[in-house]
Scaffold this motif. Structure first.
Motif, PDB file in Angstrom:
ATOM      1  N   ASP A  46      80.385  76.297  46.349  1.00  0.00           N
ATOM      2  CA  ASP A  46      80.653  75.573  47.590  1.00  0.00           C
ATOM      3  C   ASP A  46      79.761  74.344  47.726  1.00  0.00           C
ATOM      4  OD1 ASP A  46      82.595  77.378  48.205  1.00  0.00           O
ATOM      5  OD2 ASP A  46      81.423  78.475  49.694  1.00  0.00           O
TER       6      ASP A  46
ATOM      7  N   ARG B 102      80.754  71.612  44.901  1.00  0.00           N
ATOM      8  CA  ARG B 102      81.982  70.853  45.167  1.00  0.00           C
ATOM      9  C   ARG B 102      81.771  69.739  46.177  1.00  0.00           C
ATOM     10  NH1 ARG B 102      85.899  73.261  47.635  1.00  0.00           N
ATOM     11  NH2 ARG B 102      84.980  75.271  48.204  1.00  0.00           N
ATOM     12  N   ARG B 103      80.657  69.764  46.902  1.00  0.00           N
ATOM     13  CA  ARG B 103      80.380  68.723  47.894  1.00  0.00           C
ATOM     14  C   ARG B 103      79.603  67.594  47.213  1.00  0.00           C
ATOM     15  NH1 ARG B 103      78.760  69.547  54.158  1.00  0.00           N
ATOM     16  NH2 ARG B 103      80.746  70.621  53.976  1.00  0.00           N
TER      17      ARG B 103
ATOM     18  N   THR C 222      90.632  66.396  47.397  1.00  0.00           N
ATOM     19  CA  THR C 222      89.579  66.740  48.342  1.00  0.00           C
ATOM     20  C   THR C 222      90.014  67.807  49.337  1.00  0.00           C
ATOM     21  OG1 THR C 222      90.230  64.933  49.820  1.00  0.00           O
ATOM     22  CG2 THR C 222      88.511  64.471  48.197  1.00  0.00           C
TER      23      THR C 222
ATOM     24  N   TYR D  37      86.200  65.502  53.844  1.00  0.00           N
ATOM     25  CA  TYR D  37      85.288  64.392  53.563  1.00  0.00           C
ATOM     26  C   TYR D  37      84.697  63.909  54.870  1.00  0.00           C
ATOM     27  CZ  TYR D  37      89.384  61.669  54.983  1.00  0.00           C
ATOM     28  OH  TYR D  37      90.456  61.175  55.675  1.00  0.00           O
TER      29      TYR D  37
ATOM     30  N   TYR E 299      79.962  62.265  52.259  1.00  0.00           N
ATOM     31  CA  TYR E 299      80.284  63.151  51.135  1.00  0.00           C
ATOM     32  C   TYR E 299      81.788  63.306  51.006  1.00  0.00           C
ATOM     33  CZ  TYR E 299      81.351  66.844  54.517  1.00  0.00           C
ATOM     34  OH  TYR E 299      81.911  67.573  55.538  1.00  0.00           O
TER      35      TYR E 299
ATOM     36  N   GLU F  70      84.165  66.531  49.584  1.00  0.00           N
ATOM     37  CA  GLU F  70      84.176  67.906  49.080  1.00  0.00           C
ATOM     38  C   GLU F  70      85.472  68.123  48.290  1.00  0.00           C
ATOM     39  OE1 GLU F  70      84.469  72.331  50.944  1.00  0.00           O
ATOM     40  OE2 GLU F  70      82.737  71.123  51.579  1.00  0.00           O
TER      41      GLU F  70
END
Length: 311
Positions: A96, A99-100, A165, A168, A186, A188
């Motif tokens: 988790d 992925r960001r 995504t 975001y 960011y 994700e």
């Protein structure tokens, strides 16, 4: 047409993608990564109002859609190289968190991260506006990977759609690119796109990628990187990729006239020349038949196998 069968898209790992890198090469180069999905020219080279682009190569078909308009030009290619490189580097983190992908606390900080050393400029066609637009287009993009089988008796299609995504958060100040924010921007990645990215990343030299001016040259460089790995593992000392094959990868439209084919070949020659300036050992020669690629080191050398070390 050459007898090389393109590596499978969307199934397993690329057989010709290196799994390990030479440690000395990593120390000497700015190593980045791209994904097998981006070996073909998925994004248009120029601005377009199209919401969908489809690339067909034999049974393999990739479709990109974006309700905000397709990403186009050089910037989304640099952005995706940054995102994919970050994803590969963050694999040791919990998924988790991995992925960001952080994008910095200011627009100028992000521009520097993707390799644009000049300060962001405002205005309708300024760097800040263009980068924000490309980020918006990327975050709304979805990629569908299919394999289409056709026989005399039946047709069969198998594929999967992947959003880039999950979510975001972009806080960039359009008026002041140096303005920092408390919260870092960011993107994700979706779990599916993240897994697709880290499954078999293709190492590239980011310095070369950043210095190539044209988006088509960037696409050809990435494609050449993969083909050099393939050639180093094959029985061929060199290989010619025909103009028809090159057009399937790098022409935004079907070439139907002699003039279109001639213009395309001139563009490819220019791209190869610009790549050769930055990667002199590329070993790519434009001929009447197509592109003759000689065996040699890929842009990032794979780590020698244990068997090779003990020869």
């Amino acid at each position: 047409m050459e007898n090389y069968t393109p590596a499978r898209v969307g199934e397993g790992k690329y057989a010709d993608a290196p799994a390990l890198l030479d440690a000395e090469a990593v120390d000497q180069q700015d190593i980045g990564y791209t994904s097998r999905i981006f070996v073909q020219a998925l994004f248009p080279y120029r601005r377009t109002d199209d919401l969908i682009r489809q690339v067909q190569n034999g049974p393999n078909r990739i479709t990109v859609t974006s309700p905000d308009g397709l990403p186009y030009g050089k910037y989304p290619r640099l952005i995706m190289a940054y995102i994919i490189t970050q994803a590969v580097h963050r694999q040791d983190l919990p998924e988790d968190e991995a992925r960001r992908i952080p994008l910095g606390r200011s627009m100028n900080a992000f521009l520097e991260q993707i390799g644009l050393m000049s300060r962001g400029t405002g205005g309708q066609r300024g760097t800040v506006t263009l980068i924000r637009e490309q980020l918006r287009r990327i975050t709304s993009s979805s990629i569908k990977v299919e394999k289409i089988f056709r026989t005399q008796e039946r047709d069969r299609g198998r594929g999967k759609s992947i959003d880039i995504t999950d979510e975001y958060d972009l806080w960039y100040d359009a008026e002041n690119p140096d303005q920092t924010t408390v919260t870092e921007s960011y993107i994700e990645l979706t779990r599916e796109f993240y897994q697709q990215t880290i499954e078999a990343p293709i190492p590239i030299d980011l310095e070369v990628l950043k210095q190539l001016g044209k988006p088509r040259a960037i696409d050809i460089y990435v494609w050449l990187a993969l083909k050099k790995y393939w050639l180093s593992k094959s029985s061929h000392r060199d290989f010619t990729f025909t103009w028809d094959t090159l057009a399937l990868h790098f022409s935004p439209k079907e070439l139907t006239t002699r003039y279109e084919r001639s213009d395309f070949r001139k563009e490819v020659r220019k791209c190869i020349a610009s790549i050769e300036e930055l990667w002199p050992e590329v070993g790519a020669e434009v001929t009447d038949e197509g592109l003759l690629l000689h065996r040699g080191d890929p842009p990032v050398r794979p780590k020698p196998s244990r068997r090779e070390l003990h020869r």
